[in-house]
Motif scaffolding. Structure first.
Motif, PDB file in Angstrom:
ATOM      1  N   GLU A  27       0.827  -1.204   0.000  1.00 41.02           N
ATOM      2  CA  GLU A  27       0.000   0.000   0.000  1.00 41.02           C
ATOM      3  C   GLU A  27       0.862   1.255   0.000  1.00 41.02           C
ATOM      4  N   ARG A  28       1.899   1.268   0.797  1.00 45.03           N
ATOM      5  CA  ARG A  28       2.792   2.431   0.855  1.00 45.03           C
ATOM      6  C   ARG A  28       3.566   2.585  -0.447  1.00 45.03           C
ATOM      7  N   LEU A  29       4.000   1.467  -1.027  1.00 45.21           N
ATOM      8  CA  LEU A  29       4.743   1.517  -2.281  1.00 45.21           C
ATOM      9  C   LEU A  29       3.859   2.066  -3.397  1.00 45.21           C
ATOM     10  N   HIS A  30       2.586   1.660  -3.414  1.00 46.81           N
ATOM     11  CA  HIS A  30       1.649   2.116  -4.436  1.00 46.81           C
ATOM     12  C   HIS A  30       1.440   3.621  -4.344  1.00 46.81           C
ATOM     13  N   GLY A  31       1.458   4.156  -3.127  1.00 51.59           N
ATOM     14  CA  GLY A  31       1.236   5.586  -2.952  1.00 51.59           C
ATOM     15  C   GLY A  31       2.492   6.430  -2.999  1.00 51.59           C
ATOM     16  N   PRO A 113       9.462  -3.986   9.612  1.00 51.67           N
ATOM     17  CA  PRO A 113       8.238  -4.274   8.856  1.00 51.67           C
ATOM     18  C   PRO A 113       6.948  -3.770   9.481  1.00 51.67           C
ATOM     19  N   TYR A 114       7.006  -3.082  10.633  1.00 50.67           N
ATOM     20  CA  TYR A 114       5.774  -2.806  11.371  1.00 50.67           C
ATOM     21  C   TYR A 114       5.370  -1.334  11.395  1.00 50.67           C
ATOM     22  N   TYR A 115       5.876  -0.548  10.479  1.00 48.30           N
ATOM     23  CA  TYR A 115       5.472   0.863  10.383  1.00 48.30           C
ATOM     24  C   TYR A 115       4.135   0.970   9.667  1.00 48.30           C
ATOM     25  N   VAL A 116       3.288   1.893  10.151  1.00 45.50           N
ATOM     26  CA  VAL A 116       1.985   2.141   9.546  1.00 45.50           C
ATOM     27  C   VAL A 116       1.788   3.651   9.446  1.00 45.50           C
ATOM     28  N   THR A 117       1.332   4.119   8.296  1.00 48.60           N
ATOM     29  CA  THR A 117       1.065   5.547   8.133  1.00 48.60           C
ATOM     30  C   THR A 117      -0.279   5.902   8.754  1.00 48.60           C
ATOM     31  N   GLY A 118      -0.480   7.205   8.987  1.00 50.64           N
ATOM     32  CA  GLY A 118      -1.777   7.690   9.424  1.00 50.64           C
ATOM     33  C   GLY A 118      -2.054   7.601  10.901  1.00 50.64           C
ATOM     34  N   ALA A 119      -1.035   7.503  11.726  1.00 55.01           N
ATOM     35  CA  ALA A 119      -1.255   7.418  13.169  1.00 55.01           C
ATOM     36  C   ALA A 119      -1.858   8.725  13.690  1.00 55.01           C
ATOM     37  N   LEU A 153      13.807  23.181  15.586  1.00 56.03           N
ATOM     38  CA  LEU A 153      12.902  22.960  14.466  1.00 56.03           C
ATOM     39  C   LEU A 153      11.463  22.915  14.977  1.00 56.03           C
ATOM     40  N   SER A 154      10.844  24.093  14.999  1.00 59.98           N
ATOM     41  CA  SER A 154       9.467  24.218  15.459  1.00 59.98           C
ATOM     42  C   SER A 154       8.534  23.419  14.559  1.00 59.98           C
ATOM     43  N   GLY A 155       7.621  22.677  15.173  1.00 61.73           N
ATOM     44  CA  GLY A 155       6.639  21.923  14.410  1.00 61.73           C
ATOM     45  C   GLY A 155       7.154  20.641  13.798  1.00 61.73           C
ATOM     46  N   ALA A 156       8.339  20.207  14.192  1.00 61.92           N
ATOM     47  CA  ALA A 156       8.862  18.940  13.673  1.00 61.92           C
ATOM     48  C   ALA A 156       7.927  17.797  14.038  1.00 61.92           C
ATOM     49  N   LYS A 157       7.844  16.813  13.160  1.00 62.05           N
ATOM     50  CA  LYS A 157       6.997  15.637  13.393  1.00 62.05           C
ATOM     51  C   LYS A 157       7.823  14.524  14.023  1.00 62.05           C
ATOM     52  N   ILE A 158       7.324  13.984  15.116  1.00 62.32           N
ATOM     53  CA  ILE A 158       7.958  12.849  15.786  1.00 62.32           C
ATOM     54  C   ILE A 158       6.982  11.677  15.715  1.00 62.32           C
ATOM     55  N   GLU A 159       7.178  10.773  14.762  1.00 66.45           N
ATOM     56  CA  GLU A 159       6.345   9.580  14.659  1.00 66.45           C
ATOM     57  C   GLU A 159       6.959   8.498  15.548  1.00 66.45           C
ATOM     58  N   LEU A 160       6.139   7.942  16.409  1.00 65.22           N
ATOM     59  CA  LEU A 160       6.597   6.926  17.354  1.00 65.22           C
ATOM     60  C   LEU A 160       5.685   5.708  17.272  1.00 65.22           C
ATOM     61  N   TRP A 161       6.296   4.539  17.211  1.00 67.11           N
ATOM     62  CA  TRP A 161       5.540   3.290  17.335  1.00 67.11           C
ATOM     63  C   TRP A 161       6.441   2.258  18.001  1.00 67.11           C
ATOM     64  N   TRP A 179      -4.632   1.628  17.019  1.00 67.87           N
ATOM     65  CA  TRP A 179      -3.528   2.589  17.116  1.00 67.87           C
ATOM     66  C   TRP A 179      -2.790   2.490  18.443  1.00 67.87           C
ATOM     67  N   ASN A 180      -2.872   1.348  19.079  1.00 67.68           N
ATOM     68  CA  ASN A 180      -2.188   1.183  20.362  1.00 67.68           C
ATOM     69  C   ASN A 180      -0.688   1.412  20.198  1.00 67.68           C
ATOM     70  N   LEU A 181      -0.144   2.330  21.003  1.00 73.83           N
ATOM     71  CA  LEU A 181       1.295   2.633  21.035  1.00 73.83           C
ATOM     72  C   LEU A 181       1.801   3.112  19.671  1.00 73.83           C
ATOM     73  N   ARG A 182       0.962   3.902  18.999  1.00 72.18           N
ATOM     74  CA  ARG A 182       1.336   4.543  17.724  1.00 72.18           C
ATOM     75  C   ARG A 182       0.787   5.971  17.735  1.00 72.18           C
ATOM     76  N   ALA A 183       1.638   6.948  17.402  1.00 74.47           N
ATOM     77  CA  ALA A 183       1.167   8.334  17.311  1.00 74.47           C
ATOM     78  C   ALA A 183       2.230   9.190  16.633  1.00 74.47           C
ATOM     79  N   THR A 184       1.780  10.356  16.156  1.00 77.40           N
ATOM     80  CA  THR A 184       2.674  11.389  15.640  1.00 77.40           C
ATOM     81  C   THR A 184       2.551  12.608  16.548  1.00 77.40           C
ATOM     82  N   PHE A 185       3.661  13.040  17.126  1.00 78.47           N
ATOM     83  CA  PHE A 185       3.677  14.203  18.006  1.00 78.47           C
ATOM     84  C   PHE A 185       4.302  15.384  17.254  1.00 78.47           C
ATOM     85  N   ILE A 186       3.771  16.586  17.501  1.00 82.14           N
ATOM     86  CA  ILE A 186       4.257  17.797  16.843  1.00 82.14           C
ATOM     87  C   ILE A 186       5.050  18.626  17.849  1.00 82.14           C
ATOM     88  N   ALA A 187       6.338  18.819  17.581  1.00 84.31           N
ATOM     89  CA  ALA A 187       7.200  19.559  18.497  1.00 84.31           C
ATOM     90  C   ALA A 187       6.719  20.999  18.658  1.00 84.31           C
TER      91      ALA A 187
END
Length: 288
Positions: A27-31, A113-119, A153-161, A179-187
């Motif tokens: 799915e990620r490769l297709h996009g 192999p366990y990264y997922v977009t859209g957290a 870097l104001s507003g940097a994205k920190i994706e954590l899983w 979405w357990n233990l998955r999120a994107t935080f904005i600095a």
């Protein structure tokens, strides 16, 4: 109704995990919007890989029973959907090393192999999605995202899983909320962040499928040390994909994925009041 009990979680099997990893990757490769691969480059790389395998066959005097066993195993890797697992565990660390050799900022390592977009997206100071009774030691992870010249870097994205206290990832094991233990935080405006989560557990990569057959036949172990996954990004800077590890883990030295680097070890300390731990780590990004 989805079963989110811990009993359901521990019933995770390699085939399900492998199938999910393959589906997510495709799915990620297709996009993706990457360019085409140069034909001459494909010819060179594929030719060298094929020649290297032929050299091994001749040097090791491979027999037909061994050859047929190899063919059967390669077929099973595909049937089990474990090519993403196989490639990410045994090859990605070298790809990452080549890709990031020029960088002067923070060290990267494999995505796995366990990264997922859209957290879910959360503010700089927040708690990662987790169950009310999430097991594990509470962990406050803080730090700053800045450029190699020191600019915050104001507003940097920190994706954590990361895996849970039982060693399982959401969306790759039954019984775990999406979405357990998955999120994107904005600095914040200073590039700072403070993330509340739990300390993950070491885990074995799935061993019921084809990769497990190889591990067993070779007499290897299947363990990965406990780690946090990150993607750190900001417009105008190179994205960092990395993992952070905990000192004292017995598999920091023999990680099956070969992804541990000294620069990626955390130094967690007891939290004030004795409830959980605090770890501090800054991310430094290179300009594009």
């Amino acid at each position: 109704m989805t079963d989110t009990s811990f009993d359901a979680e521990v019933s995770a099997r390699a085939a399900d995990s492998g199938a999910n990893a393959t589906e997510q990757f495709l799915e990620r490769l297709h996009g993706a919007s990457g360019g085409t691969v140069d034909h001459a480059r494909v010819s060179r790389l594929a030719g060298r890989a094929i020649q290297a395998l032929n050299d091994i066959i001749v040097e090791e005097k491979l027999t037909y029973p061994e050859y047929n066993a190899l063919k059967a195993w390669l077929i099973k890797v595909g049937e089990d959907g474990e090519w993403p697992l196989f490639l990410d565990v045994w090859l990605e660390h070298s790809v990452e090393e080549v890709a990031s050799a020029h960088r002067k900022g923070s060290k990267g390592t494999i995505e796995g192999p366990y990264y997922v977009t859209g957290a879910p997206v959360l503010p700089s100071d927040g708690t990662i999605p987790m169950r009310d009774d999430e097991p594990g030691t509470p962990l406050l992870f803080t730090g700053q995202v800045r450029a190699v010249d020191g600019t915050p870097l104001s507003g940097a994205k920190i994706e954590l899983w990361h895996a849970d206290d039982l060693g399982f990832y959401s969306q790759f094991a039954p019984g775990v909320p999406e979405w357990n233990l998955r999120a994107t935080f904005i600095a914040d405006e200073n590039g700072d962040f403070a993330i509340h989560t739990v300390r993950p557990a070491p885990y074995q990569i799935p061993t019921e499928g084809a990769c497990g057959v190889l591990i067993d036949a070779a007499g290897w172990h299947a363990w990965r040390p406990a780690h946090l996954h990150f993607k750190i990004s900001h417009p105008g800077y190179e994205l960092i994909t990395t993992q952070l590890y905990f000192p004292g883990d017995p598999h920091n030295e023999d990680d099956i994925a070969g992804a541990v680097k000294p620069e990626l070890l955390l130094d967690p300390r007891p939290a004030e009041g004795g409830s959980g731990e605090v770890a501090v780590y800054d991310f430094v990004l290179d300009p594009e």
